[in-house]
Design a protein around this motif. Structure first.
Motif, mmCIF file in Angstrom:
data_model
loop_
_atom_site.group_PDB
_atom_site.id
_atom_site.type_symbol
_atom_site.label_atom_id
_atom_site.label_comp_id
_atom_site.label_asym_id
_atom_site.label_seq_id
_atom_site.Cartn_x
_atom_site.Cartn_y
_atom_site.Cartn_z
ATOM 1 N N HIS A 110 39.090 45.515 52.087
ATOM 2 C CA HIS A 110 39.411 46.353 50.930
ATOM 3 C C HIS A 110 40.259 45.558 49.944
ATOM 4 C CE1 HIS A 110 38.512 49.953 53.577
ATOM 5 N NE2 HIS A 110 37.799 50.153 52.493
ATOM 6 N N TYR A 115 31.397 38.812 52.211
ATOM 7 C CA TYR A 115 32.321 39.948 52.234
ATOM 8 C C TYR A 115 31.515 41.221 52.431
ATOM 9 C CZ TYR A 115 35.796 36.974 49.781
ATOM 10 O OH TYR A 115 36.684 35.996 49.404
ATOM 11 N N VAL A 164 32.040 45.088 51.669
ATOM 12 C CA VAL A 164 32.938 46.022 50.986
ATOM 13 C C VAL A 164 32.272 47.397 50.936
ATOM 14 C CG1 VAL A 164 33.821 44.119 49.574
ATOM 15 C CG2 VAL A 164 32.084 45.639 48.608
ATOM 16 N N TYR A 186 34.283 42.781 43.699
ATOM 17 C CA TYR A 186 34.620 43.794 44.691
ATOM 18 C C TYR A 186 34.023 45.155 44.343
ATOM 19 C CZ TYR A 186 37.410 46.943 47.527
ATOM 20 O OH TYR A 186 37.808 47.911 48.409
ATOM 21 N N SER A 224 40.574 43.719 47.058
ATOM 22 C CA SER A 224 39.769 43.409 45.872
ATOM 23 C C SER A 224 40.237 42.111 45.213
ATOM 24 C CB SER A 224 39.851 44.553 44.867
ATOM 25 O OG SER A 224 41.188 44.823 44.531
#
Ligand code: ADP
Ligand code: ADP
Length: 228
Positions: free
Chosen positions: A195, A32, A34, A224, A197
């Motif tokens: 985005h 991921y 972020v 996240y 989470s």
């Protein structure tokens, strides 16, 4: 598989989007990306499929050294790197079938091979029965499934997803996430900027937190949350 060393990206307007970034991603990982808006996530991702070139530093994807890759060779890279976007980017005048087949015709495969693979990937995303439809006849989630089918049609080693669930309701987003997991389980490296989470915190994978154009956190099975 993917290696960035000392990468900088300054746009022509003077903004430095990537500011000394180093990272290594192995084949088969699910990562991921972020970080706050404007952190450099999209720029980072765009450099992997050579939508943007670094101003300084090196980007390697498999055997490709992107800073030395001739424009003529970009299609060969794209065979190994599939991309999915938040807004799907399907071609509105083409049917579902044609949208997926088009990605393969670009690479001059033979028609029989193309037909077989198109139906195979549409089956995988659960939309074989919608081959004759046009994008505007499909829901957002269905459009994203078609975009994913298109992205994996050439069996890329890497699938890049820039906010793939950004335009979808939570339930549909989970369906897309399951599909990405399934593709990852078949050995495809997945790099997903998000985005979302809830997804990041529930389906744990390596997290790269980008802040001010650098990797601020690189955590296996991470959360996240980020600092700023
Ligand atoms: P280039 O960056 O090579 O000039 P683009 O077509 O990418 O070409 O962008 C044209 C101009 O629009 C950029 O120079 C920049 O000033 C502006 N721009 C484009 N996208 C963005 C963005 N995401 N954030 C800020 N400015 C942008
Ligand atoms: P994120 O995806 O994390 O929101 P981006 O990579 O889109 O971050 O943007 C990082 C910085 O670079 C921002 O300040 C943005 O305005 C700028 N930027 C992004 N694309 C362009 C562009 N094509 N031209 C000029 N500036 C850009």
């Amino acid at each position: 598989m993917i290696e960035m060393s000392n990468v900088y990206k300054k746009y022509s307007n003077g903004i430095t989007a990537i500011n000394g970034l180093d990272v290594r991603i192995e084949q088969g990982e699910f990562v991921y990306v972020v970080g706050p808006s404007g952190a450099g996530k999209s720029t980072f991702i765009k450099m992997i499929y050579r939508e943007e070139l670094p101003t300084k530093g090196t980007v390697k994807v498999g055997e490709f050294e992107l800073e030395n890759l001739k424009p003529k060779k970009i299609p060969y890279l794209r065979r190994h790197v599939g991309v999915v976007f938040q807004d799907f980017k399907l071609l509105p005048r083409l049917t579902v079938y044609e949208n997926v087949a088009y990605a393969m015709q670009v690479l001059e495969k033979n028609p029989k091979q193309i037909q077989k693979r198109v139906l195979e990937v549409l089956d995988l995303v659960g939309l074989k029965h919608k081959v004759r439809m046009f994008p505007n006849e499909l829901s957002g989630g269905e459009q994203q499934r078609i975009a994913i089918a298109r992205a994996i049609a050439n069996m890329p080693r890497v699938l890049i997803a820039d906010e793939p669930t950004g335009n979808l309701d939570p339930e549909t987003a989970w369906g897309i996430m399951e599909l990405l997991e399934q593709i990852n389980n078949q050995g495809t490296t997945i790099i997903m900027a998000t985005h979302n989470s809830e997804i990041v915190n529930r389906v744990r994978h390596r997290v790269l937190a980008v802040e001010n154009g650098r990797i601020a956190r690189d955590q296996e099975g991470g959360e996240y949350g980020y600092e700023i």
